[in-house]
Design an enzyme around this catalytic site. Structure first.
Site, PDB file in Angstrom:
ATOM      1  N   ARG A 100     -49.594 -69.754   8.657  1.00 27.76           N
ATOM      2  CA  ARG A 100     -48.757 -69.999   7.468  1.00 27.76           C
ATOM      3  C   ARG A 100     -49.485 -69.370   6.292  1.00 27.76           C
ATOM      4  NH1 ARG A 100     -45.651 -75.345   5.585  1.00 27.76           N
ATOM      5  NH2 ARG A 100     -44.307 -74.460   7.185  1.00 27.76           N
ATOM      6  N   HIS A 127     -39.193 -67.794   7.387  1.00 21.32           N
ATOM      7  CA  HIS A 127     -39.640 -68.984   8.138  1.00 21.32           C
ATOM      8  C   HIS A 127     -38.918 -68.971   9.492  1.00 21.32           C
ATOM      9  CE1 HIS A 127     -41.452 -72.678   9.002  1.00 21.32           C
ATOM     10  NE2 HIS A 127     -40.943 -73.469   8.071  1.00 21.32           N
ATOM     11  N   GLN A 130     -38.531 -72.177  11.745  1.00 26.94           N
ATOM     12  CA  GLN A 130     -37.569 -73.133  11.193  1.00 26.94           C
ATOM     13  C   GLN A 130     -36.148 -72.738  11.588  1.00 26.94           C
ATOM     14  OE1 GLN A 130     -38.281 -75.982   9.141  1.00 26.94           O
ATOM     15  NE2 GLN A 130     -36.181 -76.378   9.750  1.00 26.94           N
ATOM     16  N   ASP A 225     -32.439 -76.458   0.663  1.00 26.39           N
ATOM     17  CA  ASP A 225     -33.902 -76.499   0.746  1.00 26.39           C
ATOM     18  C   ASP A 225     -34.427 -76.864  -0.637  1.00 26.39           C
ATOM     19  OD1 ASP A 225     -36.558 -76.216   1.485  1.00 26.39           O
ATOM     20  OD2 ASP A 225     -36.519 -74.032   1.607  1.00 26.39           O
ATOM     21  N   CYS A 266     -34.635 -78.361   5.802  1.00 27.86           N
ATOM     22  CA  CYS A 266     -35.845 -78.112   6.607  1.00 27.86           C
ATOM     23  C   CYS A 266     -36.946 -79.119   6.327  1.00 27.86           C
ATOM     24  CB  CYS A 266     -36.350 -76.697   6.342  1.00 27.86           C
ATOM     25  SG  CYS A 266     -36.772 -76.430   4.613  1.00 27.86           S
ATOM     26  N   ARG A 294     -37.980 -78.944  15.874  1.00 35.77           N
ATOM     27  CA  ARG A 294     -39.057 -77.957  15.685  1.00 35.77           C
ATOM     28  C   ARG A 294     -39.997 -78.001  16.895  1.00 35.77           C
ATOM     29  NH1 ARG A 294     -40.599 -76.372  10.534  1.00 35.77           N
ATOM     30  NH2 ARG A 294     -42.092 -75.105  11.686  1.00 35.77           N
TER      31      ARG A 294
HETATM   32  N1   CP Z   1     -40.098 -77.477   7.409  1.00 36.79           N
HETATM   33  C1   CP Z   1     -41.407 -77.222   7.403  1.00 36.79           C
HETATM   34  O1   CP Z   1     -41.869 -76.131   7.788  1.00 36.79           O
HETATM   35  O2   CP Z   1     -42.177 -78.246   6.947  1.00 36.79           O
HETATM   36  P1   CP Z   1     -43.735 -78.224   6.640  1.00 36.79           P
HETATM   37  O3   CP Z   1     -43.915 -77.442   5.373  1.00 36.79           O
HETATM   38  O4   CP Z   1     -44.122 -79.665   6.501  1.00 36.79           O
HETATM   39  O5   CP Z   1     -44.444 -77.556   7.778  1.00 36.79           O
HETATM   40  N1  NVA Z   2     -38.861 -73.030   1.056  1.00 38.93           N
HETATM   41  C1  NVA Z   2     -39.842 -74.031   1.375  1.00 38.93           C
HETATM   42  C2  NVA Z   2     -39.878 -74.316   2.823  1.00 38.93           C
HETATM   43  C3  NVA Z   2     -40.828 -75.398   3.230  1.00 38.93           C
HETATM   44  C4  NVA Z   2     -40.843 -75.623   4.711  1.00 38.93           C
HETATM   45  C5  NVA Z   2     -41.204 -73.597   0.894  1.00 38.93           C
HETATM   46  O1  NVA Z   2     -41.550 -72.415   1.042  1.00 38.93           O
HETATM   47  O2  NVA Z   2     -41.928 -74.419   0.354  1.00 38.93           O
END
Ligand code: CP
Ligand code: NVA
Length: 308
Positions: A100, A127, A130, A225, A266, A294
């Site tokens: 990430r 993502h 997701q 989101d 998400c 997930r």
């Molecule tokens: N939806 C998602 O990826 O959540 P986190 O940021 O908690 O991993």
């Molecule tokens: N759009 C959000 C997704 C989190 C899973 C972010 O990037 O924070």
């Protein structure tokens, strides 16, 4: 093979994950040794609940192991080592890397230098894990994907929106993004252009509108989101809140969608921002089933990429 972006994957590869995730969810005990002896390095540059825990749980339940690696405490984070050397070194210890990161370029560099499969666990741009979990959830709830209408409401210039556009266009699902006029909130042009072209081949209609009410009309799925993604600086929050307020998913907005519509997010969610508590905690919300999925879809991704 990597999972850096769903734009690199074919419709058949996406469908393979959905089919495998279905089998794994139905009969998890059959897969308890699927990745015996395998180690997944999990690199994090941003916070996470779902991605971190679901990947680690997935590795354990498949007979393997996950190592959490916070870039803050790494030579890379301290500016003492390059990403390329980090990727080449880690590839000598583990069978796969999930990362990430902030930048898409860094994710691509990781993929270029790693000699084991790399899985994108979110960048500012995309993502993919997701979106795979999301279409799996939609299939489970609705029994079909082709021709289904998804409305995404809110911040369209968003990693989750981008990956949903990619996957919906591949799977023949109609997707409308309802976002403010300000281009800051529009999905990136290159993603929209590609999704429209792919959608044409697969019978998916992709559109961007600037009114939440018309966006949700007849939708089977209403998705939103956070307005304050991890990479958005705190000083921008107030201005974003003002501009995004007309795009809050309320019970009244849900009524414009089909009566059978589901509400998806998400997570993490902020009640009172992108949706009301009444919606996310209400009967149409499937957000925790979505979060659970997930795990099942990530197991399928791991088995496909790391399994022998
Ligand atoms: N939806 C998602 O990826 O959540 P986190 O940021 O908690 O991993
Ligand atoms: N759009 C959000 C997704 C989190 C899973 C972010 O990037 O924070």
């Amino acid at each position: 093979m990597h999972l850096l972006s769903l734009s690199d994957w074919t419709k058949e590869q996406i469908e393979e994950i959905l089919a495998l995730a279905t089998q794994i969810k139905r009969d998890p005990s059959h897969y308890t040794h699927a990745l015996a002896g395998c180690i997944l390095l999990m690199i994090f540059e941003k916070p996470s609940l779902r991605t971190r825990i679901s990947f680690e749980a997935a590795m354990l339940q498949l007979g393997g192991h996950g190592i959490f690696y916070d870039l803050g405490g790494s030579p890379l984070g301290a500016g003492k080592e390059t990403l390329a050397d980090t990727a080449r070194t880690a590839s000598r210890y583990v069978q796969g890397i999930m990362a990430r990161m902030f930048k898409r370029d860094d994710m691509e560099e990781l993929g270029r230098y790693a000699t084991v499969p790399v899985i994108n666990g979110l960048t500012d741009y995309e993502h993919p894990c997701q979106a795979l979990g999301d279409v799996f959830t939609i299939q489970e709830k609705k029994g079909t994907l082709q021709g289904l209408r998804v409305a995404y409401i809110g911040d369209g210039n968003n990693n989750v929106t981008h990956s949903l556009l990619q996957v919906c266009s591949q799977l023949g699902m109609d997707m409308t993004v309802g976002c403010p006029h300000d281009p800051v909130f529009h999905p990136l042009k290159e993603i929209v252009k590609e999704a429209k072209a792919i959608g044409e081949r697969h019978g998916a209609h992709i559109s961007i509108v600037h009114d939440a009410w018309s966006a949700v009309a007849n939708a089977e799925v209403v998705y939103t989101d956070t307005w304050m993604s991890y990479h958005i600086p705190a000083e921008e929050h107030e201005r974003r809140f003002q501009l995004l307020e007309p795009f809050r998913v309320t019970q009244a907005l849900m009524k414009q969608a089909r009566a059978t519509a589901i509400f998806m997010h998400c997570l993490p969610a902020q009640r009172g921002n992108e949706q009301t508590a009444e919606v996310i905690d209400g009967p149409q919300s499937v957000v925790f089933d979505q979060a659970e999925n997930r795990l099942h879809t990530e197991k399928a991704i791991l088995v496909k990429l790391l399994g022998s």
